[in-house]
Enzyme design. Structure first.
Site, PDB file in Angstrom:
ATOM      1  N   GLU A  75      -1.911  -2.236  -8.348  1.00  0.00           N
ATOM      2  CA  GLU A  75      -3.074  -2.596  -7.539  1.00  0.00           C
ATOM      3  C   GLU A  75      -3.527  -1.345  -6.805  1.00  0.00           C
ATOM      4  O   GLU A  75      -2.757  -0.392  -6.680  1.00  0.00           O
ATOM      5  CB  GLU A  75      -2.740  -3.725  -6.551  1.00  0.00           C
ATOM      6  CG  GLU A  75      -1.675  -3.400  -5.511  1.00  0.00           C
ATOM      7  CD  GLU A  75      -2.214  -2.686  -4.272  1.00  0.00           C
ATOM      8  OE1 GLU A  75      -3.394  -2.871  -3.916  1.00  0.00           O
ATOM      9  OE2 GLU A  75      -1.455  -1.921  -3.652  1.00  0.00           O
ATOM     10  N   HIS A 128      -4.897  -5.286  -1.702  1.00  0.00           N
ATOM     11  CA  HIS A 128      -5.811  -5.131  -0.560  1.00  0.00           C
ATOM     12  C   HIS A 128      -6.909  -6.192  -0.652  1.00  0.00           C
ATOM     13  O   HIS A 128      -8.078  -5.885  -0.876  1.00  0.00           O
ATOM     14  CB  HIS A 128      -6.415  -3.731  -0.551  1.00  0.00           C
ATOM     15  CG  HIS A 128      -5.419  -2.637  -0.378  1.00  0.00           C
ATOM     16  ND1 HIS A 128      -4.571  -2.234  -1.384  1.00  0.00           N
ATOM     17  CD2 HIS A 128      -5.135  -1.852   0.695  1.00  0.00           C
ATOM     18  CE1 HIS A 128      -3.807  -1.241  -0.942  1.00  0.00           C
ATOM     19  NE2 HIS A 128      -4.139  -0.989   0.312  1.00  0.00           N
ATOM     20  N   SER A 187       0.844  -1.192   0.000  1.00  0.00           N
ATOM     21  CA  SER A 187       0.000   0.000   0.000  1.00  0.00           C
ATOM     22  C   SER A 187       0.884   1.249   0.000  1.00  0.00           C
ATOM     23  O   SER A 187       1.704   1.423  -0.906  1.00  0.00           O
ATOM     24  CB  SER A 187      -0.957  -0.035   1.207  1.00  0.00           C
ATOM     25  OG  SER A 187      -1.993   0.907   1.054  1.00  0.00           O
TER      26      SER A 187
END
Length: 307
Positions: free
Chosen positions: A209, A279, A111
């Site tokens: 992503e 995620h 992330s």
């Protein structure tokens, strides 16, 4: 930059936990620590993990100090990030990369940690790991057994193979591609453009992503990567999970699949979507900076991330 593999972990090793971005959920962090201990590891919490400075886990100086301390300590064999959120880009230009180069070790997160993955690898050559974090993943009740098994790669020098046994894959463009695996969170990759840490995709397999981004937002970020030549330079595109990529502000919208097709279907290189990387649960953790091979037959083969 020459690739540097970190040493593998052994039972009894000490590992550090840092929070280089936003404040982690402390209750979930405490629930996650026993998992690392179940792997035979001794967990050391950095000094400022519980600090709160607005939307940051401590000031820039405090978070930076934890990064430096954990890399400098010879008794710490690996570093795990408690969570993401926001903030790693604020400290990237202040990191002592020579310290990291002299003290290579396992570094794990994803992330917002994408910014540090990119900066560390391009400045030092160190292979780092894109994988689930303590507070935001491991400490939650839905943490998947398959995600747990991904930590085994830190103890053994073994290649990984991703195929459709986890989830169906979608071929957006046909082909075979081989190169260093790079990338991570799409919004963080875009935020590196025009900086000293701009993601280099030349001859590499690019992973993208994200989470909670509407299709029009993903459209804009993909367009920025397109115009900056990042898709042209890449050897292939690995499309990970895009959780909650649904329109909310705009009633009329393209779908995520339409946006991906618009930008990626015409590339003369393999583009495959649907990888459970990001995620999501399960979360297939991978080393970044190692050689990998992507095929439109639905396989991603990845070299070992430790020595």
């Amino acid at each position: 930059m020459e690739m540097v593999l970190p040493n593998r972990l052994h039972k009894g090793d000490k590992v550090g936990v840092i929070a280089p971005a936003s404040p982690p959920n402390i209750d979930q962090l405490n629930k996650a620590i026993p998992f690392l201990e179940s792997l035979g590891l001794e967990v050391v919490i950095a000094d400022h993990v519980e600090d709160v400075h607005g939307y940051l886990a401590g000031t820039d100086e405090e978070r930076l100090a934890d990064v430096h301390d954990m890399f400098a300590r010879p008794d710490i064999k690996g570093i795990f990030c408690a969570g993401g959120g926001y903030g790693t880009g604020r400290i990237a230009d202040k990191i002592d990369y020579e310290l990291i180069r002299k003290n290579p070790k396992i570094f794990w997160g994803y992330s917002d940690i994408t910014y540090l993955h990119t900066a560390i690898r391009q400045k030092t050559g160190l292979v780092t790991f894109h994988g689930p974090m303590l507070s935001s993943d491991i400490g939650k009740d839905d943490f998947h057994d398959e995600s747990k098994t991904m930590f085994h790669q830190l103890f053994f020098s073994q290649p990984l193979t991703y195929n459709e046994s986890l989830a169906p894959l979608t071929v957006i463009a046909e082909g075979e591609g081989r190169g260093e695996l790079t990338g991570g969170n799409l919004s963080l990759l875009v935020s590196t453009l025009g900086t000293p840490f701009e993601v280099d995709t030349k001859g590499k397999l690019l992973l993208i992503e994200d989470i909670d981004e509407e299709p029009y937002r993903i459209d804009g970020m993909l367009n920025q990567l397109r115009l900056s030549g990042k898709f042209h330079d890449a050897a292939g595109i690995v499309v990970g999970d895009f959780m909650n990529a649904e329109p909310s502000k705009r009633k009329a919208s393209l779908s995520l699949s339409q946006v991906l097709k618009d930008y990626l279907s015409g590339l003369a290189k393999p583009v495959v979507a649907g990888f459970k990387i990001g995620h999501c649960q399960p979360h297939f953790a991978i080393p970044l900076g190692v050689e990998a091979e992507l095929s439109s037959n639905g396989t991603l083969k990845i070299s070992p991330g430790v020595k």
